[in-house]
Design a protein around this motif. Sequence first.
Motif, PDB file in Angstrom:
ATOM      1  N   GLU A   1       0.829  -1.211   0.000  1.00 18.52           N
ATOM      2  CA  GLU A   1       0.000   0.000   0.000  1.00 18.52           C
ATOM      3  C   GLU A   1       0.862   1.259   0.000  1.00 18.52           C
ATOM      4  O   GLU A   1       0.587   2.219  -0.733  1.00 18.52           O
ATOM      5  CB  GLU A   1      -0.922   0.007   1.222  1.00 18.52           C
ATOM      6  CG  GLU A   1      -1.857   1.209   1.255  1.00 18.52           C
ATOM      7  CD  GLU A   1      -2.905   1.116   2.343  1.00 18.52           C
ATOM      8  OE1 GLU A   1      -3.496   2.162   2.662  1.00 18.52           O
ATOM      9  OE2 GLU A   1      -3.153   0.007   2.863  1.00 18.52           O
TER      10      GLU A   1
ATOM     11  N   GLY B   1       1.487   4.253  -3.229  1.00 21.09           N
ATOM     12  CA  GLY B   1       1.373   5.695  -3.083  1.00 21.09           C
ATOM     13  C   GLY B   1       2.648   6.417  -3.475  1.00 21.09           C
ATOM     14  O   GLY B   1       2.615   7.424  -4.195  1.00 21.09           O
TER      15      GLY B   1
ATOM     16  N   SER C   1       3.400   6.725  -7.253  1.00 21.40           N
ATOM     17  CA  SER C   1       2.488   7.557  -8.043  1.00 21.40           C
ATOM     18  C   SER C   1       2.887   9.034  -8.027  1.00 21.40           C
ATOM     19  O   SER C   1       2.282   9.841  -8.730  1.00 21.40           O
ATOM     20  CB  SER C   1       1.061   7.410  -7.509  1.00 21.40           C
ATOM     21  OG  SER C   1       0.938   8.034  -6.251  1.00 21.40           O
TER      22      SER C   1
ATOM     23  N   GLU D   1       1.759  15.006  -0.728  1.00 19.90           N
ATOM     24  CA  GLU D   1       1.519  14.149  -1.888  1.00 19.90           C
ATOM     25  C   GLU D   1       1.264  12.703  -1.490  1.00 19.90           C
ATOM     26  O   GLU D   1       0.379  12.043  -2.035  1.00 19.90           O
ATOM     27  CB  GLU D   1       2.717  14.223  -2.847  1.00 19.90           C
ATOM     28  CG  GLU D   1       2.785  15.494  -3.656  1.00 19.90           C
ATOM     29  CD  GLU D   1       1.548  15.686  -4.522  1.00 19.90           C
ATOM     30  OE1 GLU D   1       1.165  14.742  -5.240  1.00 19.90           O
ATOM     31  OE2 GLU D   1       0.951  16.773  -4.457  1.00 19.90           O
TER      32      GLU D   1
ATOM     33  N   GLU E   1       0.066  11.538   1.367  1.00 24.27           N
ATOM     34  CA  GLU E   1      -1.248  11.387   1.996  1.00 24.27           C
ATOM     35  C   GLU E   1      -2.371  11.553   0.986  1.00 24.27           C
ATOM     36  O   GLU E   1      -3.400  10.879   1.082  1.00 24.27           O
ATOM     37  CB  GLU E   1      -1.431  12.386   3.138  1.00 24.27           C
ATOM     38  CG  GLU E   1      -2.768  12.197   3.844  1.00 24.27           C
ATOM     39  CD  GLU E   1      -2.823  12.733   5.242  1.00 24.27           C
ATOM     40  OE1 GLU E   1      -3.503  12.128   6.076  1.00 24.27           O
ATOM     41  OE2 GLU E   1      -2.189  13.776   5.478  1.00 24.27           O
ATOM     42  N   LYS E   2      -2.193  12.402  -0.008  1.00 24.62           N
ATOM     43  CA  LYS E   2      -3.217  12.601  -1.035  1.00 24.62           C
ATOM     44  C   LYS E   2      -3.499  11.281  -1.750  1.00 24.62           C
ATOM     45  O   LYS E   2      -4.662  10.909  -1.984  1.00 24.62           O
ATOM     46  CB  LYS E   2      -2.755  13.660  -2.042  1.00 24.62           C
ATOM     47  CG  LYS E   2      -3.814  14.077  -3.041  1.00 24.62           C
ATOM     48  CD  LYS E   2      -3.251  15.036  -4.086  1.00 24.62           C
ATOM     49  CE  LYS E   2      -2.669  16.278  -3.457  1.00 24.62           C
ATOM     50  NZ  LYS E   2      -2.119  17.220  -4.467  1.00 24.62           N
ATOM     51  N   VAL E   3      -2.440  10.549  -2.091  1.00 27.02           N
ATOM     52  CA  VAL E   3      -2.611   9.265  -2.780  1.00 27.02           C
ATOM     53  C   VAL E   3      -3.255   8.244  -1.846  1.00 27.02           C
ATOM     54  O   VAL E   3      -4.124   7.457  -2.262  1.00 27.02           O
ATOM     55  CB  VAL E   3      -1.259   8.758  -3.298  1.00 27.02           C
ATOM     56  CG1 VAL E   3      -1.410   7.361  -3.890  1.00 27.02           C
ATOM     57  CG2 VAL E   3      -0.693   9.714  -4.344  1.00 27.02           C
TER      58      VAL E   3
ATOM     59  N   LYS F   1      -5.372   8.779   0.524  1.00 26.29           N
ATOM     60  CA  LYS F   1      -6.794   9.085   0.677  1.00 26.29           C
ATOM     61  C   LYS F   1      -7.597   8.665  -0.549  1.00 26.29           C
ATOM     62  O   LYS F   1      -8.757   8.280  -0.439  1.00 26.29           O
ATOM     63  CB  LYS F   1      -6.976  10.579   0.954  1.00 26.29           C
ATOM     64  CG  LYS F   1      -6.566  10.977   2.370  1.00 26.29           C
ATOM     65  CD  LYS F   1      -6.808  12.453   2.645  1.00 26.29           C
ATOM     66  CE  LYS F   1      -6.503  12.795   4.096  1.00 26.29           C
ATOM     67  NZ  LYS F   1      -6.684  14.232   4.394  1.00 26.29           N
ATOM     68  N   GLN F   2      -6.967   8.702  -1.726  1.00 24.50           N
ATOM     69  CA  GLN F   2      -7.649   8.258  -2.948  1.00 24.50           C
ATOM     70  C   GLN F   2      -7.997   6.779  -2.868  1.00 24.50           C
ATOM     71  O   GLN F   2      -8.982   6.330  -3.442  1.00 24.50           O
ATOM     72  CB  GLN F   2      -6.757   8.521  -4.167  1.00 24.50           C
ATOM     73  CG  GLN F   2      -6.633  10.003  -4.523  1.00 24.50           C
ATOM     74  CD  GLN F   2      -5.630  10.242  -5.636  1.00 24.50           C
ATOM     75  OE1 GLN F   2      -4.987   9.314  -6.132  1.00 24.50           O
ATOM     76  NE2 GLN F   2      -5.481  11.497  -6.039  1.00 24.50           N
ATOM     77  N   ASP F   3      -7.182   6.023  -2.120  1.00 24.31           N
ATOM     78  CA  ASP F   3      -7.424   4.585  -1.953  1.00 24.31           C
ATOM     79  C   ASP F   3      -8.177   4.276  -0.662  1.00 24.31           C
ATOM     80  O   ASP F   3      -8.255   3.118  -0.229  1.00 24.31           O
ATOM     81  CB  ASP F   3      -6.088   3.833  -1.967  1.00 24.31           C
ATOM     82  CG  ASP F   3      -5.476   3.780  -3.357  1.00 24.31           C
ATOM     83  OD1 ASP F   3      -6.228   3.979  -4.329  1.00 24.31           O
ATOM     84  OD2 ASP F   3      -4.257   3.565  -3.472  1.00 24.31           O
ATOM     85  N   GLY F   4      -8.722   5.319  -0.040  1.00 19.92           N
ATOM     86  CA  GLY F   4      -9.535   5.118   1.148  1.00 19.92           C
ATOM     87  C   GLY F   4      -8.760   4.950   2.438  1.00 19.92           C
ATOM     88  O   GLY F   4      -9.316   4.519   3.456  1.00 19.92           O
TER      89      GLY F   4
ATOM     90  N   HIS G   1      -5.571   6.580   5.262  1.00 22.01           N
ATOM     91  CA  HIS G   1      -5.087   7.852   5.778  1.00 22.01           C
ATOM     92  C   HIS G   1      -4.030   7.583   6.839  1.00 22.01           C
ATOM     93  O   HIS G   1      -3.853   6.449   7.299  1.00 22.01           O
ATOM     94  CB  HIS G   1      -6.235   8.678   6.371  1.00 22.01           C
ATOM     95  CG  HIS G   1      -6.918   8.018   7.523  1.00 22.01           C
ATOM     96  ND1 HIS G   1      -7.914   7.071   7.363  1.00 22.01           N
ATOM     97  CD2 HIS G   1      -6.747   8.144   8.863  1.00 22.01           C
ATOM     98  CE1 HIS G   1      -8.324   6.654   8.544  1.00 22.01           C
ATOM     99  NE2 HIS G   1      -7.633   7.279   9.470  1.00 22.01           N
TER     100      HIS G   1
END
Length: 380
Positions: free
Chosen positions: A134, A138, A141, A254, A256-258, A260-263, A265
Amino acid sequence: SSFMTDVLKRDPSLYAKLAPLKTKLGVTFGQCIKTGMDNPGHPHIKTCGIVAGDEECWTLFKDIFDPVISDRHNGYPADGKQPTNLDIEKLSKTDIDPYNKYVLTSRVRTGRSIAGYKLPPVIGFGERRKLEAEAVKGLMSMTGELKGDYFPLHGSRSYAAKPNGMTPAKEEELRTKGNLFQEPDSTLLLASGMGRHWPDARGVFHNNGKSLFVWVGEEDHLRIVSMQGARSHCTPDGKNLRQVTARFISACDEVEKVMKQDGSHFMHNNHLGFVLTCPSNLGTGLRCGCMAKLPQVSGRKDWKALLDKMKLQARGMGGVDSDSKGGIWDVSNADRIGKGEVDLCNVLIEGLALLVKWEWMYDSGYGAVVDAEINAIMNA
């Protein structure tokens, strides 16, 4: 000699109260305090003597964690609220080394924990691999200045793209630059459980410019490090903390942004800030540091007490268990909690600028003036 033992000595009844408890993920009080029970002390620092095995530990065992946090972080209260300050414009503009001869490298680093997983002291084999997958998704990306590649530790079998881990040549490259974490040999880390399953599902991500490094699976889920400079000589880049900090803030955002996109945090709450493994790294989890040559200032008998007064700490080049070589120290902010990120960086900038000034004054024959200035601080 640890903060954990201090708390238990003040209130021995805590042990009987907390020992039967277990978190929903199965972490026990015994697992949390094992490192402090196994290690009577440390030659350089007073340790916390306790770690968290998952996010719930901080609340389930709060009767011991809160006083440990208070003792370690200058009275941070059980109802304290952790502020955030990521405004780069508020970063001090003080030149930490106007002489360009004392500061070798600048580094800003923090830890992050991914919610839903156990922390490194107790995480299981399969869960550790899932966490790595996981996190790496992130990291891989990221784009622009942060774009890079992931290198599992040599001998790790968990990452399909590099089934044997990084090559020996890559391992040597990272090691010589100080960007590779090693198998733990410290009794503090081994007793806490950090070394299990080594080296599986652990590795290093770095951007193409080799100025951002993320360690996966060491003492925390993630260690995010922005750095520049050389460990062997002084350069203007090596003291540019403003640039290092800006990159660090961008990388944290950056990643954390990725997530959060995968649900997912990062673990975080209003009281503790970013939730990590050790009480010493709560709040911001941030360590803003510089490798600096300070043989004369650090040669003073009151060196450690002086750093305490200035809210700084110093480690040798090899990390927490190492001493200085040639008067070179990794000087950083001592506090992690109760202040925002930029505020803590400013403590380091202003404090290190003063240490560097004193070193230059010793070199230039003004030792009596330095002694007077330091004595004034110590007696304040």
